[in-house]
Write a protein that holds these residues in place. Structure first.
Motif, PDB file in Angstrom:
ATOM      1  N   ASP A  77       0.980  -1.248  -0.043  1.00 48.90           N
ATOM      2  CA  ASP A  77      -0.022   0.059   0.003  1.00 48.90           C
ATOM      3  C   ASP A  77       0.679   1.319   0.047  1.00 48.90           C
ATOM      4  OD1 ASP A  77      -2.094  -1.834   0.608  1.00 48.90           O
ATOM      5  OD2 ASP A  77      -1.487  -1.696   2.557  1.00 48.90           O
ATOM      6  N   LYS A 120       4.273 -10.268  -8.908  1.00 53.52           N
ATOM      7  CA  LYS A 120       3.390  -9.430  -7.893  1.00 53.52           C
ATOM      8  C   LYS A 120       2.260 -10.053  -7.465  1.00 53.52           C
ATOM      9  CE  LYS A 120       5.587  -5.102  -9.712  1.00 53.52           C
ATOM     10  NZ  LYS A 120       5.154  -3.755 -10.294  1.00 53.52           N
ATOM     11  N   TYR A 121       1.869 -10.095  -6.227  1.00 54.33           N
ATOM     12  CA  TYR A 121       0.919 -10.466  -5.391  1.00 54.33           C
ATOM     13  C   TYR A 121       0.199  -9.547  -4.560  1.00 54.33           C
ATOM     14  CZ  TYR A 121       1.831 -14.893  -7.172  1.00 54.33           C
ATOM     15  OH  TYR A 121       2.024 -16.202  -8.219  1.00 54.33           O
ATOM     16  N   LEU A 122      -1.162  -9.522  -4.447  1.00 56.82           N
ATOM     17  CA  LEU A 122      -1.728  -8.377  -3.529  1.00 56.82           C
ATOM     18  C   LEU A 122      -1.586  -8.885  -2.147  1.00 56.82           C
ATOM     19  CD1 LEU A 122      -5.273  -7.929  -5.248  1.00 56.82           C
ATOM     20  CD2 LEU A 122      -3.132  -6.819  -5.629  1.00 56.82           C
ATOM     21  N   ILE A 151      -4.479  -3.398   0.023  1.00 57.23           N
ATOM     22  CA  ILE A 151      -4.956  -3.528  -1.312  1.00 57.23           C
ATOM     23  C   ILE A 151      -5.656  -4.970  -1.310  1.00 57.23           C
ATOM     24  CG2 ILE A 151      -2.946  -4.300  -2.301  1.00 57.23           C
ATOM     25  CD1 ILE A 151      -3.821  -2.736  -4.914  1.00 57.23           C
ATOM     26  N   ALA A 152      -5.449  -5.933  -0.763  1.00 56.07           N
ATOM     27  CA  ALA A 152      -5.736  -7.197  -0.898  1.00 56.07           C
ATOM     28  C   ALA A 152      -7.163  -7.264  -0.083  1.00 56.07           C
ATOM     29  CB  ALA A 152      -4.920  -8.255  -0.230  1.00 56.07           C
ATOM     30  N   LYS A 199      -9.833  -6.431  -2.261  1.00 57.91           N
ATOM     31  CA  LYS A 199     -10.363  -7.293  -3.127  1.00 57.91           C
ATOM     32  C   LYS A 199     -10.877  -8.498  -2.514  1.00 57.91           C
ATOM     33  CE  LYS A 199      -9.218  -9.189  -7.539  1.00 57.91           C
ATOM     34  NZ  LYS A 199      -8.119  -9.430  -8.690  1.00 57.91           N
ATOM     35  N   THR A 245      -1.595 -15.638  -2.458  1.00 54.87           N
ATOM     36  CA  THR A 245      -0.570 -14.806  -2.070  1.00 54.87           C
ATOM     37  C   THR A 245       0.643 -15.708  -1.209  1.00 54.87           C
ATOM     38  OG1 THR A 245      -1.544 -12.675  -2.190  1.00 54.87           O
ATOM     39  CG2 THR A 245       0.395 -12.794  -0.977  1.00 54.87           C
TER      40      THR A 245
END
Length: 355
Positions: free
Chosen positions: A10, A39-41, A45-46, A49, A58
């Motif tokens: 973030d 890249k992974y959330l 931000i995760a 979603k 992740t």
């Protein structure tokens, strides 16, 4: 081929991560080593979603990688969430799932930034090179906790818990590192008050018997906090618990002139290492290109050294950063000089590495 899971996170996290990946690309070409980055959330931000800071996808990627590179997590947007739903809970879960119990936080003053330190010049005549070795998966952050209703409102509790094994393994890490440095360990606790600290001191003393060439002394956390300001040159390796290490490493970081210069590594033997800057997500400057990417780039150098045994590559990065600072280049947090934005600082690191 090394597989690196990248968690931009973030705030300024994605910005500083992008600059570190540019540097990684140069190292890949220079040393003919391939890095598979994806890249992974993770973090806030995760949550937006998936309604969780640490999604299963992740977690699986992290556990199946050779190393994890993290930007930063958190921000005001998620501050009102329950504790176990916040981005910071994802960070604790990440550390727990990887089993990374040893957090290494070097506080090194690059000589060109001597004037940026808040300390008087005479206190820095011998430089500043302190390594905080922080226990990362035990203590008050992971002990029993809760909030209960009472007759007059609520009561909340967080419990500090350590056992012999947890203390032993982090102590061994500190003493092994001290062998390669100035052969001095300062163990920090609150043994005059806390039972957990009394056990900490006893176990550290027992481990020290196997390292007769290493000087060991003990300080209470309040005294250590004062001594770091009064005479930082007395320290080499500081060994301490989760909460005390959290506090001391941030204090030490300010002595270097900016928290934007401080990298960290979280390790567990042959398991996946986690690498991240000490600074937070700084949502107030996200998107303004004011963020200093050097802490993340220096975290990348720690990854190359500790996870991939690419010591020369790590030295190249640190030397490039020092040369850049010697030549007067700065981001806004570092004070006066040739001020660069986030991307420009990443570009000049790349340039110096290529040269």
């Amino acid at each position: 081929m090394y597989r690196i899971t990248v968690l931009p996170g973030d705030g300024i996290g994605p910005e500083v991560i992008d600059e570190a990946l540019k540097v990684l690309n140069v190292i890949s070409n220079k040393y003919n080593v391939k890095f598979d980055t994806k890249k992974y959330l993770f973090g806030g931000i995760a949550i937006d979603k998936y309604n969780t800071p640490y999604p299963k996808e992740t977690e699986e990627a992290c556990l199946n990688s050779d190393a994890v590179l993290l930007g930063a997590v958190g921000g005001p947007k998620w501050d009102m969430l329950d504790g176990d739903k916040r981005p910071e809970a994802g960070l604790l879960a990440l550390r727990k799932s990887l089993g990374v119990y040893a957090n290494l936080r070097p506080a090194t003053l690059f000589s060109p930034l001597r004037g940026s330190s808040p300390l008087k010049d005479e206190l820095l005549k011998d430089g500043l090179d302190v390594l905080v070795v922080r226990e990362l998966t035990g203590g008050i952050y992971f002990g029993p906790r809760g909030t209960e209703k009472t007759e007059y409102g609520y009561k909340a509790y967080d419990t500090e818990v350590y056992d012999t094994k947890e203390i032993e393994r982090i102590a061994y890490i500190a003493f092994e590192i001290a062998k390669k440095r100035k052969k001095k360990v300062t163990s920090v606790d609150k043994a005059n008050i806390l039972d957990s600290s009394r056990l900490w001191r006893k176990v550290v003393n027992n481990v020290s018997q196997k390292y007769p060439d290493i000087e060991l002394n003990h300080l209470y956390i309040d005294n250590c906090s004062m001594q770091l300001i009064k005479d930082p040159s007395q320290f080499d390796v500081i060994l301490t618990s989760n909460m005390f290490g959290d506090i001391l490493s941030d204090e030490a970081s300010q002595l270097t002139g900016s928290i934007g210069m401080l990298p960290s590594a979280s390790l567990r033997g042959d398991k996946v290492g986690l690498y991240e800057p000490v600074h937070g997500s700084a949502p107030d400057i996200a998107g303004t290109k004011k963020a200093n990417p050097l802490a993340t780039i220096l975290s990348l150098a720690m990854m190359l050294e500790y996870s991939f045994d690419m010591v020369d590559a790590a030295k190249d990065i640190r030397q490039a950063v020092n040369n850049i600072l010697e030549d007067g280049y700065r981001t806004a947090d570092l004070g006066k000089g040739k001020i660069l934005n986030t991307q420009e600082m990443g570009d000049i690191v790349v340039k110096y590495l290529k040269e």
